[in-house]
Design a protein around this motif. Structure first.
Motif, PDB file in Angstrom:
ATOM      1  N   ARG A 217       0.848  -1.185   0.000  1.00 56.34           N
ATOM      2  CA  ARG A 217       0.000   0.000   0.000  1.00 56.34           C
ATOM      3  C   ARG A 217       0.890   1.244   0.000  1.00 56.34           C
ATOM      4  N   ALA A 218       0.501   2.218  -0.761  1.00 56.12           N
ATOM      5  CA  ALA A 218       1.194   3.502  -0.742  1.00 56.12           C
ATOM      6  C   ALA A 218       0.193   4.553  -0.279  1.00 56.12           C
ATOM      7  N   ASN A 219       0.407   5.107   0.901  1.00 57.07           N
ATOM      8  CA  ASN A 219      -0.519   6.096   1.450  1.00 57.07           C
ATOM      9  C   ASN A 219      -0.064   7.506   1.113  1.00 57.07           C
ATOM     10  N   TYR A 220      -0.767   8.487   1.659  1.00 59.71           N
ATOM     11  CA  TYR A 220      -0.456   9.882   1.349  1.00 59.71           C
ATOM     12  C   TYR A 220       0.931  10.279   1.834  1.00 59.71           C
ATOM     13  N   ASP A 221       1.380   9.716   2.959  1.00 60.86           N
ATOM     14  CA  ASP A 221       2.702  10.069   3.471  1.00 60.86           C
ATOM     15  C   ASP A 221       3.808   9.611   2.527  1.00 60.86           C
TER      16      ASP A 221
ATOM     17  N   ARG B  20       3.149  11.597  -1.136  1.00 60.89           N
ATOM     18  CA  ARG B  20       3.187  13.050  -0.957  1.00 60.89           C
ATOM     19  C   ARG B  20       2.310  13.757  -1.993  1.00 60.89           C
ATOM     20  N   ASN B  21       2.891  14.604  -2.809  1.00 58.89           N
ATOM     21  CA  ASN B  21       2.090  15.375  -3.767  1.00 58.89           C
ATOM     22  C   ASN B  21       2.164  14.831  -5.186  1.00 58.89           C
ATOM     23  N   ALA B  22       2.755  13.657  -5.358  1.00 58.26           N
ATOM     24  CA  ALA B  22       3.024  13.163  -6.709  1.00 58.26           C
ATOM     25  C   ALA B  22       1.828  12.483  -7.348  1.00 58.26           C
ATOM     26  N   CYS B  23       1.016  11.788  -6.566  1.00 59.09           N
ATOM     27  CA  CYS B  23      -0.084  11.007  -7.114  1.00 59.09           C
ATOM     28  C   CYS B  23      -1.024  10.595  -5.990  1.00 59.09           C
TER      29      CYS B  23
ATOM     30  N   VAL C 168     -10.799  17.005  -0.789  1.00 59.31           N
ATOM     31  CA  VAL C 168     -10.278  17.872   0.277  1.00 59.31           C
ATOM     32  C   VAL C 168      -8.754  17.912   0.286  1.00 59.31           C
ATOM     33  N   ARG C 169      -8.125  17.385  -0.749  1.00 57.15           N
ATOM     34  CA  ARG C 169      -6.661  17.346  -0.781  1.00 57.15           C
ATOM     35  C   ARG C 169      -6.151  18.200  -1.937  1.00 57.15           C
ATOM     36  N   ASN C 170      -5.384  19.212  -1.616  1.00 65.18           N
ATOM     37  CA  ASN C 170      -4.902  20.144  -2.632  1.00 65.18           C
ATOM     38  C   ASN C 170      -3.938  19.495  -3.617  1.00 65.18           C
ATOM     39  N   ALA C 171      -3.201  18.490  -3.163  1.00 63.49           N
ATOM     40  CA  ALA C 171      -2.206  17.868  -4.034  1.00 63.49           C
ATOM     41  C   ALA C 171      -2.853  17.206  -5.247  1.00 63.49           C
ATOM     42  N   ASP C 172      -4.044  16.634  -5.054  1.00 66.73           N
ATOM     43  CA  ASP C 172      -4.730  16.006  -6.185  1.00 66.73           C
ATOM     44  C   ASP C 172      -5.133  17.046  -7.222  1.00 66.73           C
ATOM     45  N   TYR C 173      -5.555  18.216  -6.763  1.00 67.92           N
ATOM     46  CA  TYR C 173      -5.896  19.288  -7.697  1.00 67.92           C
ATOM     47  C   TYR C 173      -4.660  19.765  -8.453  1.00 67.92           C
ATOM     48  N   LYS C 174      -3.514  19.753  -7.796  1.00 65.79           N
ATOM     49  CA  LYS C 174      -2.280  20.176  -8.476  1.00 65.79           C
ATOM     50  C   LYS C 174      -1.931  19.225  -9.615  1.00 65.79           C
ATOM     51  N   VAL C 175      -2.175  17.931  -9.409  1.00 69.59           N
ATOM     52  CA  VAL C 175      -1.933  16.971 -10.488  1.00 69.59           C
ATOM     53  C   VAL C 175      -2.854  17.268 -11.663  1.00 69.59           C
TER      54      VAL C 175
END
Length: 451
Positions: free
Chosen positions: A83-87, A90-93, A117-124
């Motif tokens: 599993r790859a979680n948000y930690d 990070r902001n890559a995927c 609710v996660r800004n990193a997903d919008y950045k992608v």
């Protein structure tokens, strides 16, 4: 005076006609001419929905987000190897997992969808501009391609070892929902263009299932990879139908229904020929599976039916203005309705006589349908449409045994035992005098011969 009154009547009648056609347009019209799908080809969809949903629950023994009716009944927690979680990402995927389904002999990489609710997903999503990223003779979404490369950089060795461990009977399945569907589709394109990194895995053993797919590749690529990428759309889902770039939709100051209405109004006056001629326009990838469960002027949901095709024209070009435009995008509804549709197909198959068309002939008809779609794209002058001869060479090479005769032409650059996917990008593209990326035709020819 009479002339002005006449013009007013013409304008009023035109607006009334447009409003009637748009407000009465339902998602079922997009696939009304498509043939029905079979239970065998649609069988992976519901369980792959549950594999994606497993990203939302860290403990499957006590799930919080499982489908309410049957939970994760076919997901073995012991089969989830990573599993790859948000930690970690990070902001890559978005987060993802690697799952081995021994019952169906599949190695699955499942990517979760957009987290609102996660800004990193919008950045992608917003890491893109129209015509920004060329790839394999077409255009793709830049941010989604970067996320796909990031995951493959991390997991190529894991997937390769699993394929070696379980043998040639196992398939490699890449799947995702919403944002994750575009990443999974572009990962599939990268894998089939660099199969040597997976011990020359045949093209037929690589499959992608994009659930509620994002528009992530140009039309020529969407048709070209229809033999390995399958997109699943539920009735009126807005995302596969929205031609406006994703970064504009989610970055708009307007509310989503207002934005969809404006898009609908604009596309009414845009000719289909102009859409085909724009090579930068992105589409939902691959073969399409459309789950239809509502009819015009009917209340409630009907028993779902599934239709499939590799369309070139009419590839979900019209935004549907309905109350379920956004709800049909949810992974829960897709899992629920796809499971119902599969059960109905299995029951109807038991009640009827065996089909006259056997499985081998059905597979051949799939191949013929793909060739016909490629030919149709060439007939319509779709920019950079793949030649049928090139696809036949790839299909022949995908069934051929691994060979080392071209090893000298494909030098590998690795760092720490991991594949550099940037190397593939450098082979396929070069830069002109203005610094823009252009297709390297000589390198593309070499890649086709090697593959």
């Amino acid at each position: 005076m009479s002339v002005s009154c006449g013009l007013e009547w013409v304008v009023c009648l035109g607006c009334t006609r447009w409003a009637w056609k748009r407000l009465t347009y339902i998602g079922a019209y997009d696939s009304e001419t498509w043939p029905p799908a079979s239970a065998d080809e649609f069988e992976p969809v519901p369980r792959l929905c549950r594999a994606v949903l497993a990203n939302y629950d860290e403990e499957l023994s006590s799930p919080k987000f499982a489908p309410p009716e049957h939970g994760y009944f076919d997901i073995d927690p012991k089969g989830i190897l990573k599993r790859a979680n948000y930690d970690e990402v990070r902001n890559a995927c978005p987060p993802y997992l690697v799952y081995v389904d021994e019952a169906h002999k599949e190695i699955i990489l499942a990517v979760r969808g957009l987290n609102l609710v996660r800004n990193a997903d919008y950045k992608v999503l917003m890491d893109n501009k129209l015509g920004m990223q060329m790839f394999d003779g077409g255009y793709v979404h830049h941010g989604l391609l970067k996320a796909a490369k990031f995951i493959l950089e991390r997991e190529t060795e894991t997937l390769r070892n699993l394929l070696r461990r379980y043998g040639p009977e196992y398939k490699l399945i890449l799947t995702g929902h919403s944002l994750g569907s575009g990443i999974a589709a572009l990962m599939t394109v990268l894998v089939v263009n660099n199969r040597k990194e997976f011990d020359n895995i045949p093209r037929s053993r690589v499959k992608c299932y994009a659930l509620a797919p994002a528009r992530c590749m140009s039309l020529n690529l969407a048709v070209k990879y229809a033999d390995v990428i399958n997109s699943v759309v539920l009735q009126d889902d807005f995302l596969p139908r929205t031609p406006t770039p994703l970064e504009y939709i989610f970055g708009s100051i307007f509310c989503l229904p207002c934005m969809l209405f404006l898009i609908c109004l604009r596309d009414t006056f845009k000719q289909d020929k102009r859409k085909f001629k724009d090579p930068r326009r992105l589409y939902a990838p691959g073969r399409m599976y459309h789950i239809v469960e509502r009819k015009f002027c009917r209340c409630g949901r009907f028993p779902p039916e599934v239709r499939t095709a590799i369309p070139v024209e009419g590839r979900f070009e019209h935004v549907v203005l309905s109350c379920s435009t956004t709800s049909d995008h949810g992974i829960y509804w897709i899992e629920r309705e796809s499971q119902k549709a599969l059960e109905l197909m299995i029951n109807s198959k038991k009640e009827t006589t065996p089909p006259s068309q056997q499985k081998m002939e059905r597979l051949q008809s799939f191949e013929e349908e793909h060739k016909n779609a490629l030919q149709r794209a060439k007939t319509l002058d779709v920019p950079h449409a793949a030649d049928l001869s090139e696809e036949e060479i790839q299909e022949e090479d995908s069934t051929a045994p691994p060979s080392d005769t071209h090893s000298e032409t494909t030098t590998e650059t690795k760092s720490g035992g991991r594949t550099s996917w940037d190397e593939l990008m450098e082979k396929l593209f070069t830069r002109d005098e203005d610094g823009r990326l252009v297709v390297n035709k000589d390198a593309m020819a070499r890649e086709i011969v090697v593959l």
